[in-house]
Motif scaffolding. Structure first.
Motif, PDB file in Angstrom:
ATOM      1  N   LYS A   2       0.816  -1.214   0.000  1.00  0.00           N
ATOM      2  CA  LYS A   2       0.000   0.000   0.000  1.00  0.00           C
ATOM      3  C   LYS A   2       0.851   1.266   0.000  1.00  0.00           C
ATOM      4  CE  LYS A   2      -4.270  -1.733   1.887  1.00  0.00           C
ATOM      5  NZ  LYS A   2      -5.264  -1.414   0.903  1.00  0.00           N
ATOM      6  N   ALA A   3       2.025   1.193   0.616  1.00  0.00           N
ATOM      7  CA  ALA A   3       2.919   2.349   0.608  1.00  0.00           C
ATOM      8  C   ALA A   3       3.421   2.626  -0.809  1.00  0.00           C
ATOM      9  CB  ALA A   3       4.084   2.118   1.551  1.00  0.00           C
ATOM     10  N   VAL A   4       3.724   1.579  -1.556  1.00  0.00           N
ATOM     11  CA  VAL A   4       4.181   1.741  -2.950  1.00  0.00           C
ATOM     12  C   VAL A   4       3.060   2.315  -3.793  1.00  0.00           C
ATOM     13  CG1 VAL A   4       5.006   0.512  -4.989  1.00  0.00           C
ATOM     14  CG2 VAL A   4       5.876  -0.109  -2.741  1.00  0.00           C
ATOM     15  N   VAL A   5       1.838   1.812  -3.581  1.00  0.00           N
ATOM     16  CA  VAL A   5       0.675   2.311  -4.329  1.00  0.00           C
ATOM     17  C   VAL A   5       0.457   3.790  -4.042  1.00  0.00           C
ATOM     18  CG1 VAL A   5      -1.830   2.105  -4.580  1.00  0.00           C
ATOM     19  CG2 VAL A   5      -0.425   0.054  -4.463  1.00  0.00           C
ATOM     20  N   ALA A   6       0.628   4.188  -2.804  1.00  0.00           N
ATOM     21  CA  ALA A   6       0.429   5.591  -2.430  1.00  0.00           C
ATOM     22  C   ALA A   6       1.578   6.474  -2.899  1.00  0.00           C
ATOM     23  CB  ALA A   6       0.274   5.698  -0.920  1.00  0.00           C
ATOM     24  N   PHE A   7       2.790   5.932  -2.952  1.00  0.00           N
ATOM     25  CA  PHE A   7       3.972   6.727  -3.292  1.00  0.00           C
ATOM     26  C   PHE A   7       4.164   6.914  -4.794  1.00  0.00           C
ATOM     27  CE2 PHE A   7       8.611   7.065  -4.005  1.00  0.00           C
ATOM     28  CZ  PHE A   7       8.822   8.256  -3.339  1.00  0.00           C
ATOM     29  N   THR A   8       3.679   5.981  -5.606  1.00  0.00           N
ATOM     30  CA  THR A   8       3.912   6.027  -7.054  1.00  0.00           C
ATOM     31  C   THR A   8       3.417   7.315  -7.712  1.00  0.00           C
ATOM     32  OG1 THR A   8       3.810   3.618  -7.128  1.00  0.00           O
ATOM     33  CG2 THR A   8       3.601   4.763  -9.210  1.00  0.00           C
ATOM     34  N   PRO A   9       2.172   7.754  -7.506  1.00  0.00           N
ATOM     35  CA  PRO A   9       1.743   9.008  -8.133  1.00  0.00           C
ATOM     36  C   PRO A   9       2.531  10.213  -7.639  1.00  0.00           C
ATOM     37  CG  PRO A   9      -0.148   7.804  -7.285  1.00  0.00           C
ATOM     38  CD  PRO A   9       1.072   7.108  -6.791  1.00  0.00           C
ATOM     39  N   LEU A  10       2.843  10.213  -6.362  1.00  0.00           N
ATOM     40  CA  LEU A  10       3.583  11.322  -5.778  1.00  0.00           C
ATOM     41  C   LEU A  10       5.002  11.403  -6.342  1.00  0.00           C
ATOM     42  CD1 LEU A  10       3.584  13.574  -3.645  1.00  0.00           C
ATOM     43  CD2 LEU A  10       4.397  11.877  -2.016  1.00  0.00           C
ATOM     44  N   ALA A  11       5.646  10.262  -6.495  1.00  0.00           N
ATOM     45  CA  ALA A  11       7.022  10.234  -7.008  1.00  0.00           C
ATOM     46  C   ALA A  11       7.092  10.803  -8.423  1.00  0.00           C
ATOM     47  CB  ALA A  11       7.560   8.811  -6.977  1.00  0.00           C
ATOM     48  N   GLY A  12       6.196  10.367  -9.281  1.00  0.00           N
ATOM     49  CA  GLY A  12       6.198  10.871 -10.652  1.00  0.00           C
ATOM     50  C   GLY A  12       5.838  12.345 -10.740  1.00  0.00           C
ATOM     51  N   ALA A  13       4.890  12.751  -9.918  1.00  0.00           N
ATOM     52  CA  ALA A  13       4.461  14.146  -9.941  1.00  0.00           C
ATOM     53  C   ALA A  13       5.550  15.085  -9.444  1.00  0.00           C
ATOM     54  CB  ALA A  13       3.201  14.315  -9.095  1.00  0.00           C
ATOM     55  N   MET A  14       6.435  14.584  -8.610  1.00  0.00           N
ATOM     56  CA  MET A  14       7.531  15.419  -8.115  1.00  0.00           C
ATOM     57  C   MET A  14       8.772  15.323  -8.994  1.00  0.00           C
ATOM     58  SD  MET A  14       7.104  14.840  -4.026  1.00  0.00           S
ATOM     59  CE  MET A  14       8.630  15.659  -3.645  1.00  0.00           C
ATOM     60  N   LEU A  15       9.057  14.141  -9.490  1.00  0.00           N
ATOM     61  CA  LEU A  15      10.276  13.928 -10.273  1.00  0.00           C
ATOM     62  C   LEU A  15      10.207  14.607 -11.640  1.00  0.00           C
ATOM     63  CD1 LEU A  15      13.015  12.452 -10.524  1.00  0.00           C
ATOM     64  CD2 LEU A  15      11.754  10.536 -11.507  1.00  0.00           C
ATOM     65  N   PHE A  16       9.090  14.479 -12.310  1.00  0.00           N
ATOM     66  CA  PHE A  16       8.967  14.993 -13.681  1.00  0.00           C
ATOM     67  C   PHE A  16       9.213  16.496 -13.782  1.00  0.00           C
ATOM     68  CE2 PHE A  16       6.855  16.209 -17.576  1.00  0.00           C
ATOM     69  CZ  PHE A  16       7.243  15.212 -18.455  1.00  0.00           C
ATOM     70  N   PRO A  17       8.504  17.347 -13.027  1.00  0.00           N
ATOM     71  CA  PRO A  17       8.706  18.793 -13.205  1.00  0.00           C
ATOM     72  C   PRO A  17      10.034  19.311 -12.657  1.00  0.00           C
ATOM     73  CG  PRO A  17       7.028  18.410 -11.554  1.00  0.00           C
ATOM     74  CD  PRO A  17       7.404  17.073 -12.112  1.00  0.00           C
ATOM     75  N   ILE A  18      10.740  18.491 -11.900  1.00  0.00           N
ATOM     76  CA  ILE A  18      12.052  18.907 -11.409  1.00  0.00           C
ATOM     77  C   ILE A  18      13.151  18.468 -12.375  1.00  0.00           C
ATOM     78  CG2 ILE A  18      13.754  18.568  -9.574  1.00  0.00           C
ATOM     79  CD1 ILE A  18      11.383  18.395  -7.617  1.00  0.00           C
ATOM     80  N   ALA A  19      13.107  17.212 -12.787  1.00  0.00           N
ATOM     81  CA  ALA A  19      14.187  16.636 -13.591  1.00  0.00           C
ATOM     82  C   ALA A  19      14.220  17.183 -15.017  1.00  0.00           C
ATOM     83  CB  ALA A  19      14.056  15.115 -13.623  1.00  0.00           C
ATOM     84  N   VAL A  20      13.078  17.303 -15.651  1.00  0.00           N
ATOM     85  CA  VAL A  20      13.052  17.706 -17.063  1.00  0.00           C
ATOM     86  C   VAL A  20      13.599  19.122 -17.275  1.00  0.00           C
ATOM     87  CG1 VAL A  20      11.550  18.084 -19.059  1.00  0.00           C
ATOM     88  CG2 VAL A  20      11.262  16.039 -17.660  1.00  0.00           C
ATOM     89  N   PRO A  21      13.112  20.136 -16.565  1.00  0.00           N
ATOM     90  CA  PRO A  21      13.682  21.481 -16.779  1.00  0.00           C
ATOM     91  C   PRO A  21      15.167  21.575 -16.409  1.00  0.00           C
ATOM     92  CG  PRO A  21      11.601  21.656 -15.635  1.00  0.00           C
ATOM     93  CD  PRO A  21      11.954  20.210 -15.667  1.00  0.00           C
ATOM     94  N   LEU A  22      15.575  20.871 -15.352  1.00  0.00           N
ATOM     95  CA  LEU A  22      16.989  20.898 -14.977  1.00  0.00           C
ATOM     96  C   LEU A  22      17.862  20.307 -16.077  1.00  0.00           C
ATOM     97  CD1 LEU A  22      16.988  20.015 -11.175  1.00  0.00           C
ATOM     98  CD2 LEU A  22      17.603  22.168 -12.252  1.00  0.00           C
ATOM     99  N   LEU A  23      17.438  19.189 -16.640  1.00  0.00           N
ATOM    100  CA  LEU A  23      18.208  18.594 -17.735  1.00  0.00           C
ATOM    101  C   LEU A  23      18.225  19.504 -18.966  1.00  0.00           C
ATOM    102  CD1 LEU A  23      17.336  14.811 -17.551  1.00  0.00           C
ATOM    103  CD2 LEU A  23      19.593  15.848 -17.423  1.00  0.00           C
TER     104      LEU A  23
END
Length: 57
Positions: A2-23
């Motif tokens: 359940k922790a993985v299920v809850a963390f998956t949307p949050l991880a993508g929502a945080m990683l995408f807008p940070i990583a893409v502009p920085l790269l």
């Protein structure tokens, strides 16, 4: 699980807008576009794998 299920949307929502502009700024537009495609594909796949569907009774 359940922790993985809850963390998956949050991880993508945080990683995408940070990583893409920085790269894009540090490496180049091509690297940012490639990262966007890879991150979104992995995010979509992980969301499908960890999705919880109701049982049919």
């Amino acid at each position: 699980m359940k922790a993985v299920v809850a963390f998956t949307p949050l991880a993508g929502a945080m990683l995408f807008p940070i990583a893409v502009p920085l790269l894009m700024v540090k490496v180049g537009i091509g690297a940012g576009v490639l990262a966007a495609v890879l991150i979104s594909s992995l995010w979509f796949g992980s969301m499908l794998l960890t999705s919880e569907m109701p049982e049919h009774g």
